[in-house]
Scaffold this motif. Structure first.
Motif, PDB file in Angstrom:
ATOM      1  N   GLN B  91       0.842  -1.182   0.000  1.00 29.09           N
ATOM      2  CA  GLN B  91       0.000   0.000   0.000  1.00 29.09           C
ATOM      3  C   GLN B  91       0.880   1.235   0.000  1.00 29.09           C
ATOM      4  O   GLN B  91       1.919   1.260   0.653  1.00 29.09           O
ATOM      5  N   THR B  92       0.486   2.236  -0.736  1.00 37.34           N
ATOM      6  CA  THR B  92       1.287   3.452  -0.790  1.00 37.34           C
ATOM      7  C   THR B  92       0.475   4.613  -0.239  1.00 37.34           C
ATOM      8  O   THR B  92      -0.743   4.641  -0.359  1.00 37.34           O
ATOM      9  N   THR B  93       1.186   5.540   0.387  1.00 36.78           N
ATOM     10  CA  THR B  93       0.548   6.699   1.005  1.00 36.78           C
ATOM     11  C   THR B  93       1.342   7.929   0.604  1.00 36.78           C
ATOM     12  O   THR B  93       2.574   7.909   0.669  1.00 36.78           O
ATOM     13  N   VAL B  94       0.639   8.970   0.200  1.00 39.48           N
ATOM     14  CA  VAL B  94       1.319  10.192  -0.204  1.00 39.48           C
ATOM     15  C   VAL B  94       1.185  11.223   0.909  1.00 39.48           C
ATOM     16  O   VAL B  94       0.095  11.448   1.425  1.00 39.48           O
ATOM     17  N   GLU B 113       6.177   9.644  -1.080  1.00 44.66           N
ATOM     18  CA  GLU B 113       5.296   8.511  -1.370  1.00 44.66           C
ATOM     19  C   GLU B 113       5.849   7.313  -0.607  1.00 44.66           C
ATOM     20  O   GLU B 113       6.907   6.798  -0.949  1.00 44.66           O
ATOM     21  N   PHE B 114       5.146   6.926   0.450  1.00 44.19           N
ATOM     22  CA  PHE B 114       5.605   5.820   1.291  1.00 44.19           C
ATOM     23  C   PHE B 114       5.085   4.503   0.752  1.00 44.19           C
ATOM     24  O   PHE B 114       3.888   4.375   0.498  1.00 44.19           O
ATOM     25  N   TRP B 115       5.969   3.564   0.594  1.00 37.19           N
ATOM     26  CA  TRP B 115       5.589   2.217   0.147  1.00 37.19           C
ATOM     27  C   TRP B 115       5.711   1.274   1.329  1.00 37.19           C
ATOM     28  O   TRP B 115       6.780   1.112   1.895  1.00 37.19           O
ATOM     29  N   ASP B 116       4.600   0.655   1.667  1.00 33.92           N
ATOM     30  CA  ASP B 116       4.530  -0.173   2.867  1.00 33.92           C
ATOM     31  C   ASP B 116       4.015  -1.539   2.446  1.00 33.92           C
ATOM     32  O   ASP B 116       3.057  -1.628   1.671  1.00 33.92           O
ATOM     33  N   CYS B 117       4.674  -2.590   2.897  1.00 35.67           N
ATOM     34  CA  CYS B 117       4.145  -3.907   2.563  1.00 35.67           C
ATOM     35  C   CYS B 117       4.359  -4.871   3.723  1.00 35.67           C
ATOM     36  O   CYS B 117       5.253  -4.681   4.545  1.00 35.67           O
ATOM     37  N   GLY B 118       3.512  -5.867   3.807  1.00 37.46           N
ATOM     38  CA  GLY B 118       3.588  -6.831   4.899  1.00 37.46           C
ATOM     39  C   GLY B 118       4.732  -7.802   4.683  1.00 37.46           C
ATOM     40  O   GLY B 118       5.077  -8.133   3.547  1.00 37.46           O
ATOM     41  N   GLU B 119       5.328  -8.252   5.785  1.00 34.66           N
ATOM     42  CA  GLU B 119       6.440  -9.196   5.692  1.00 34.66           C
ATOM     43  C   GLU B 119       6.007 -10.499   5.034  1.00 34.66           C
ATOM     44  O   GLU B 119       6.724 -11.069   4.218  1.00 34.66           O
TER      45      GLU B 119
END
Lengths: 422, 262
Positions: B91-94, B113-119
């Motif tokens: 999921q990305t968040t600006v 732009e933050f890129w976040d993903c589950g392990e």
């Protein structure tokens, strides 16, 4: 009336069928999520009585007490779902469809393989936490009807063809045939491929997008319960405007990193105004200028072949029951006509439908039967009318001042007016 | 390894508290709430104070459960999820953040732009890590003060995730710093880590954000004040990296010995 009919609770239990180990339980009370859980002994008994029957080759499907209903269903001999509802007017039809959809939601996010070949129960429990948001949204009050009607909730945009063209072009550039614009869990426009998605994913995908917390973009692995329950696809969602998301279902390509802002801007910046206009359409669903009789307080229109629906109670008219009460009335009327009067949707298009099938029916809400003590019941005397013509079924909630003899004419005319939309 | 800019040497630290800063912040607030922006939108400033936008992609990495999603939600002024579950996919968040540059006295709007993903998703699906790393400008490595293994995992994370991209900004953030009573990571370990890796290290608290008078919505201004040091820190290192890449300031080789850390 409706206000306290919502005070009932819904409890959903999920257990591993072979071991009886509870995997999760979710609850709602009064139409909102609740943390209250059933005591373990009740969970055990509910599962026990179902298992007892199974050992005797008897499938226990449902049971009813004075104020609640229980429905059991086991999926793939692996997962048992039990729902216990004390909501007023809770019907087996609604609960059975709920369980189907809940299982669909579990497959969507976890995959069928993990649910049918349970190797590690603790791992599965952890993975299923990701489904809570979606499942909770199926238990609480909602502005959508797809959970019940199995039709995709839609919005009818003012600039449909313009958006459709941009969507098709964008999907082609992305190399996918499945794309749609979703606002508040409702589909605004979809590509041809998107509309070919089977049940239940056609209903679940927009529903999922509507329940996820705000993100600019997502790359979400999804297993299509009907189309591809074992092999995940990728659902890309791109938030064009807050509340309006562009969804693309694709395989390994393209990576999310390739969907750059420039590509989005090239396709969608010129359509900024039509896109904003879509947002203004929620929750009403149809353009503001669309002529509808002022006595109509809410409507549910279904196209049973295309499996699309329009459900709205925001048609103006301050008097009368609250929006949530209107929605509940229309939903229970839908259950009534579907379970008793009209043939179930799946068979609606079968050739040679018997001539004895009704084409229209109505009910008038009784006064105070469900009303609060001493208070005036705003639901008393409201009319609910249903008509069916060809593949379309229309249900209307009509103000009490509308004469009953004119209901059928009103419904037929409204259906005729709405026909070009859906 | 590019020499780190001293904190406050690139971006005016408390500028967001000044009158001019507050005026710029109003472009990312609406009625004291944080504004959320769709991908087709951006903050609008009055023409006389118009500023350039600098966009960066930041990959947030860290062990499962350290609070990656919660940190990003906090930076964006969004509600932190109540029940923890592993992030599904990416999921990305600006996050937009106006800041004033020390050198030129100019205001720049950073677009992070933050890129976040589950392990779990990272391990299960091959496409996720490459997509997150592609053209990323910075890595944020998270550990939790209440989970020692997440701290001890940092060197492995650093080499596994960012080992092949040496000239990218890397920052380490310790989350749940508010729970220092239960900390598993003592100060001396942090010092040792900092000396060994020479990476900027920030601490964030994981306390619920302040609410507005209605008791429900998050107070946007208070939330921004809580995370300003993180956003400024990120902006500082990213801007500095760009300047080095453009040859405008001395890079790692030619840096003078007295231009070091502050």
């Amino acid at each position: 009336m409706a206000e306290e009919s919502a005070a009932g609770a819904v409890h959903l239990l999920c257990l591993a069928a072979s071991s009886g180990v509870p995997l999760f339980s979710r609850s709602s009370r009064g139409g909102a999520p609740s943390r209250q859980q059933l005591p373990f002994s009740i969970i055990g008994s509910l599962n026990g009585v179902h298992m007892f029957g199974q050992n005797l080759d008897v499938t226990l499907r449902s049971a009813r007490t004075e104020d609640s209903a229980v429905v059991w269903k086991t999926f793939h001999d692996s997962i048992t779902l039990i729902v216990l509802s004390s909501e007023l007017g809770c019907a087996e039809l609604r609960l059975e469809r709920l369980l189907e959809l809940v299982f669909g939601a579990m497959v969507l996010l976890v995959g069928l393989e993990e649910l049918t070949k349970i190797r590690n129960v603790e791992r599965l429990k952890k993975d299923l936490r990701a489904t809570y948001g979606l499942i909770d949204s199926l238990l609480v009050d909602t502005e959508l009807a797809g959970d019940l009607t199995q039709c995709v909730d839609c919005i009818i945009p003012t600039h449909g063809p313009l958006l459709q063209e941009a969507l098709a072009g964008f999907a082609e550039e992305m190399g996918s045939v499945f794309a749609s614009l979703v606002a508040g869990g409702r589909v605004v426009v979809g590509t041809e491929g998107w509309w070919r998605l089977g049940a239940p994913e056609a209903v679940l995908l927009p529903w999922l997008v509507g329940t996820l917390p705000f993100q600019a973009a997502r790359d979400y692995p999804v297993y299509l319960p009907h189309g591809s329950p074992m092999v995940p696809h990728r659902l890309l969602t791109l938030t064009l405007l807050p509340g309006l998301e562009l969804c693309v279902l694709c395989g390994p390509q393209p990576p999310l990193s390739q969907v750059e802002p420039q590509v989005l801007e090239r396709w969608w910046q010129p359509l900024l105004e039509p896109l904003r206009a879509c947002l203004a359409l929620t929750p009403r669903g149809i353009p503001a200028g669309f002529p509808l009789h002022p006595d109509i307080l809410g409507l549910l229109l279904l196209h049973l072949e295309q499996r699309r629906g329009l459900f709205t109670v925001d048609l103006g008219g301050e008097e009368g029951p609250s929006p949530s009460a209107r929605r509940r009335l229309l939903r229970s009327f839908y259950v009534l006509v579907t379970a008793t009067h009209f043939p179930p949707e799946e068979k609606a298009e079968e050739p040679g439908c018997p001539t004895g099938v009704p084409r229209a029916c109505y009910v008038v809400c009784g006064a105070a039967a469900e009303g609060p003590q001493g208070r005036q019941d705003p639901g008393a005397g409201l009319r609910l009318v249903a008509v069916q013509a060809g593949p379309r079924r229309l249900l209307l909630l009509v103000s009490a001042r509308s004469p009953t003899y004119a209901l059928r004419g009103l419904a037929t005319r409204t259906l005729h007016a709405l026909t070009p939309l859906l | 390894m590019a020499r780190l800019p001293a904190p406050g040497s690139v971006i005016v630290p408390d500028w967001h508290e000044s009158t001019e800063g507050k005026e710029h912040l109003s472009s990312i607030l609406r009625k004291n709430r944080r504004r959320v922006f769709g991908l087709l939108e951006r903050p609008v400033l009055p023409p006389q104070v118009a500023a350039d936008t600098a966009s960066y992609k930041i990959f947030v990495s860290g062990k499962s459960g350290v609070g990656k999603t919660a940190l990003v939600a906090k930076l964006a002024g969004l509600e932190v999820p109540v029940i923890h579950h592993e992030t599904v996919g990416i999921q990305t968040t600006v996050v937009y953040w106006p800041a004033k540059l020390q050198a030129s006295d100019r205001v720049v709007i950073f677009r992070f732009e933050f890129w976040d993903c589950g392990e779990a998703a990272l391990k299960k699906f091959d496409h996720i890590l490459p997509a997150c790393k592609e053209k990323t400008d910075a890595f944020l490595f998270l550990f939790s003060f209440t989970d020692r293994s997440s701290f001890e995992d940092l060197p492995a994370q650093l080499s596994r995730v960012a080992g092949d991209v040496p000239n990218t900004v890397k920052m380490v953030i310790g989350s749940k710093f508010d729970q220092y009573m239960h900390t598993d990571v003592p100060e001396r370990d942090l010092m040792a880590f900092r000396q060994a890796w020479e990476l900027p290290l920030l601490r964030v608290k994981s306390v619920p954000g302040r609410r507005l008078a209605d008791g429900r919505t998050l107070d946007g201004r208070a939330g921004l004040a809580d995370v300003a040091h993180v956003l400024n820190g990120l902006g500082e290192h990213l801007w500095h990296q760009d300047q080095v890449a453009a040859g405008l300031v001395p890079g790692p080789q030619e840096s003078s010995p007295d231009g070091g850390q502050g």
